[in-house]
Design a protein around this motif. Structure first.
Motif, PDB file in Angstrom:
ATOM      1  N   TYR A  60       0.909  -1.327  -0.123  1.00  0.00           N
ATOM      2  CA  TYR A  60       0.044  -0.017  -0.069  1.00  0.00           C
ATOM      3  C   TYR A  60       0.780   1.245  -0.033  1.00  0.00           C
ATOM      4  O   TYR A  60       2.053   1.457   0.317  1.00  0.00           O
ATOM      5  N   LEU A  61      -0.016   2.416  -0.372  1.00  0.00           N
ATOM      6  CA  LEU A  61       0.672   3.685  -0.185  1.00  0.00           C
ATOM      7  C   LEU A  61      -0.281   4.206   0.593  1.00  0.00           C
ATOM      8  O   LEU A  61      -1.511   4.221   0.689  1.00  0.00           O
ATOM      9  N   THR A  62       0.137   5.365   1.573  1.00  0.00           N
ATOM     10  CA  THR A  62      -0.527   6.120   2.582  1.00  0.00           C
ATOM     11  C   THR A  62       0.003   7.513   2.574  1.00  0.00           C
ATOM     12  O   THR A  62       1.450   7.684   2.622  1.00  0.00           O
ATOM     13  N   TYR A  63      -0.525   8.561   3.082  1.00  0.00           N
ATOM     14  CA  TYR A  63       0.089   9.728   3.384  1.00  0.00           C
ATOM     15  C   TYR A  63      -0.407  10.047   4.743  1.00  0.00           C
ATOM     16  O   TYR A  63      -1.400   9.790   5.371  1.00  0.00           O
ATOM     17  N   ASP A  64       0.690  10.429   5.790  1.00  0.00           N
ATOM     18  CA  ASP A  64       0.629  10.874   7.080  1.00  0.00           C
ATOM     19  C   ASP A  64       0.877  12.116   7.206  1.00  0.00           C
ATOM     20  O   ASP A  64       1.903  12.593   7.069  1.00  0.00           O
ATOM     21  N   PRO A  65      -0.244  12.788   7.480  1.00  0.00           N
ATOM     22  CA  PRO A  65      -0.147  14.348   7.469  1.00  0.00           C
ATOM     23  C   PRO A  65       0.483  14.868   8.872  1.00  0.00           C
ATOM     24  O   PRO A  65       0.945  15.724   8.931  1.00  0.00           O
ATOM     25  N   LYS A  66       0.654  13.897   9.870  1.00  0.00           N
ATOM     26  CA  LYS A  66       1.232  14.489  10.973  1.00  0.00           C
ATOM     27  C   LYS A  66       2.799  14.538  10.759  1.00  0.00           C
ATOM     28  O   LYS A  66       3.207  15.680  11.109  1.00  0.00           O
ATOM     29  N   ASP A  67       3.233  13.599  10.111  1.00  0.00           N
ATOM     30  CA  ASP A  67       4.775  13.735   9.701  1.00  0.00           C
ATOM     31  C   ASP A  67       4.889  14.502   8.357  1.00  0.00           C
ATOM     32  O   ASP A  67       6.281  14.452   7.979  1.00  0.00           O
ATOM     33  N   ASP A  68       3.922  14.263   7.606  1.00  0.00           N
ATOM     34  CA  ASP A  68       4.042  14.940   6.324  1.00  0.00           C
ATOM     35  C   ASP A  68       4.989  14.088   5.368  1.00  0.00           C
ATOM     36  O   ASP A  68       5.804  14.581   4.678  1.00  0.00           O
ATOM     37  N   VAL A  69       4.585  12.814   5.360  1.00  0.00           N
ATOM     38  CA  VAL A  69       5.599  11.852   4.546  1.00  0.00           C
ATOM     39  C   VAL A  69       4.311  11.002   3.824  1.00  0.00           C
ATOM     40  O   VAL A  69       3.609  10.742   4.340  1.00  0.00           O
ATOM     41  N   VAL A  70       4.922  10.365   2.839  1.00  0.00           N
ATOM     42  CA  VAL A  70       4.128   9.244   1.983  1.00  0.00           C
ATOM     43  C   VAL A  70       4.767   8.045   2.430  1.00  0.00           C
ATOM     44  O   VAL A  70       6.101   7.843   2.542  1.00  0.00           O
ATOM     45  N   VAL A  71       3.780   7.142   2.779  1.00  0.00           N
ATOM     46  CA  VAL A  71       4.753   5.732   3.329  1.00  0.00           C
ATOM     47  C   VAL A  71       4.447   4.633   2.193  1.00  0.00           C
ATOM     48  O   VAL A  71       3.136   4.483   1.489  1.00  0.00           O
ATOM     49  N   VAL A  72       5.520   4.062   2.018  1.00  0.00           N
ATOM     50  CA  VAL A  72       5.481   3.087   0.844  1.00  0.00           C
ATOM     51  C   VAL A  72       5.755   1.606   1.309  1.00  0.00           C
ATOM     52  O   VAL A  72       6.618   1.471   2.090  1.00  0.00           O
ATOM     53  N   ALA A  73       4.626   0.700   1.462  1.00  0.00           N
ATOM     54  CA  ALA A  73       4.774  -0.728   2.010  1.00  0.00           C
ATOM     55  C   ALA A  73       4.932  -1.824   1.138  1.00  0.00           C
ATOM     56  O   ALA A  73       3.933  -1.594   0.056  1.00  0.00           O
ATOM     57  N   VAL A  74       5.805  -2.559   1.437  1.00  0.00           N
ATOM     58  CA  VAL A  74       5.759  -3.682   0.220  1.00  0.00           C
ATOM     59  C   VAL A  74       6.242  -4.921   1.205  1.00  0.00           C
ATOM     60  O   VAL A  74       6.456  -5.035   2.202  1.00  0.00           O
ATOM     61  N   GLY A  75       5.937  -6.027   0.530  1.00  0.00           N
ATOM     62  CA  GLY A  75       6.224  -7.484   1.304  1.00  0.00           C
ATOM     63  C   GLY A  75       4.894  -8.304   1.449  1.00  0.00           C
ATOM     64  O   GLY A  75       5.014  -9.555   1.179  1.00  0.00           O
ATOM     65  N   GLY A  76       3.698  -7.835   1.796  1.00  0.00           N
ATOM     66  CA  GLY A  76       2.616  -8.471   1.897  1.00  0.00           C
ATOM     67  C   GLY A  76       2.443  -9.193   3.204  1.00  0.00           C
ATOM     68  O   GLY A  76       3.357  -9.123   4.180  1.00  0.00           O
ATOM     69  N   GLN A  77       1.584 -10.329   3.374  1.00  0.00           N
ATOM     70  CA  GLN A  77       1.320 -10.901   4.576  1.00  0.00           C
ATOM     71  C   GLN A  77       1.975 -12.079   4.684  1.00  0.00           C
ATOM     72  O   GLN A  77       2.106 -12.653   5.723  1.00  0.00           O
ATOM     73  N   SER A  78       2.648 -12.572   3.606  1.00  0.00           N
ATOM     74  CA  SER A  78       3.192 -13.867   3.658  1.00  0.00           C
ATOM     75  C   SER A  78       4.447 -13.936   4.723  1.00  0.00           C
ATOM     76  O   SER A  78       5.132 -12.853   4.986  1.00  0.00           O
ATOM     77  N   PRO A  79       4.484 -15.268   5.540  1.00  0.00           N
ATOM     78  CA  PRO A  79       5.578 -15.111   6.417  1.00  0.00           C
ATOM     79  C   PRO A  79       7.059 -15.293   5.679  1.00  0.00           C
ATOM     80  O   PRO A  79       8.092 -14.857   6.216  1.00  0.00           O
ATOM     81  N   ARG A  80       7.055 -15.392   4.308  1.00  0.00           N
ATOM     82  CA  ARG A  80       8.289 -15.065   3.327  1.00  0.00           C
ATOM     83  C   ARG A  80       8.838 -13.759   3.694  1.00  0.00           C
ATOM     84  O   ARG A  80       9.986 -13.615   3.640  1.00  0.00           O
ATOM     85  N   TYR A  81       7.819 -12.947   3.703  1.00  0.00           N
ATOM     86  CA  TYR A  81       8.416 -11.444   3.866  1.00  0.00           C
ATOM     87  C   TYR A  81       8.281 -10.778   5.212  1.00  0.00           C
ATOM     88  O   TYR A  81       8.774  -9.721   5.617  1.00  0.00           O
TER      89      TYR A  81
END
Length: 71
Positions: A50-71
């Motif tokens: 996912y991508l999300t915006y955190d207005p408190k810290d004024d940053v865009v968060v990029v998440a990779v990996g997923g839910q699998s134990p592999r990641y």
């Protein structure tokens, strides 16, 4: 994709949610480009979460990996 200026942060969250919905699970590579050290790969061919915006810290968060134990 809509043209969103950096000063129009009010629409970022919904725009990033749309990108997340459209590309969730696709394999992505994250490359950081810095003039002093050049380009560096931070992640290669990992599932996009996912991508999300955190207005408190004024940053865009990029998440990779997923839910699998592999990641």
């Amino acid at each position: 994709m809509a043209d969103t200026s950096t000063s129009d942060r009010a629409g970022w969250r919904s725009m990033l949610d749309e990108i997340t919905e459209a590309h969730s699970g696709e394999l992505v590579t994250i490359e950081v480009v810095d003039p002093s050290i050049g380009s560096q790969h931070e992640a290669e061919r990992l599932p996009f979460s996912y991508l999300t915006y955190d207005p408190k810290d004024d940053v865009v968060v990029v998440a990779v990996g997923g839910q699998s134990p592999r990641y």
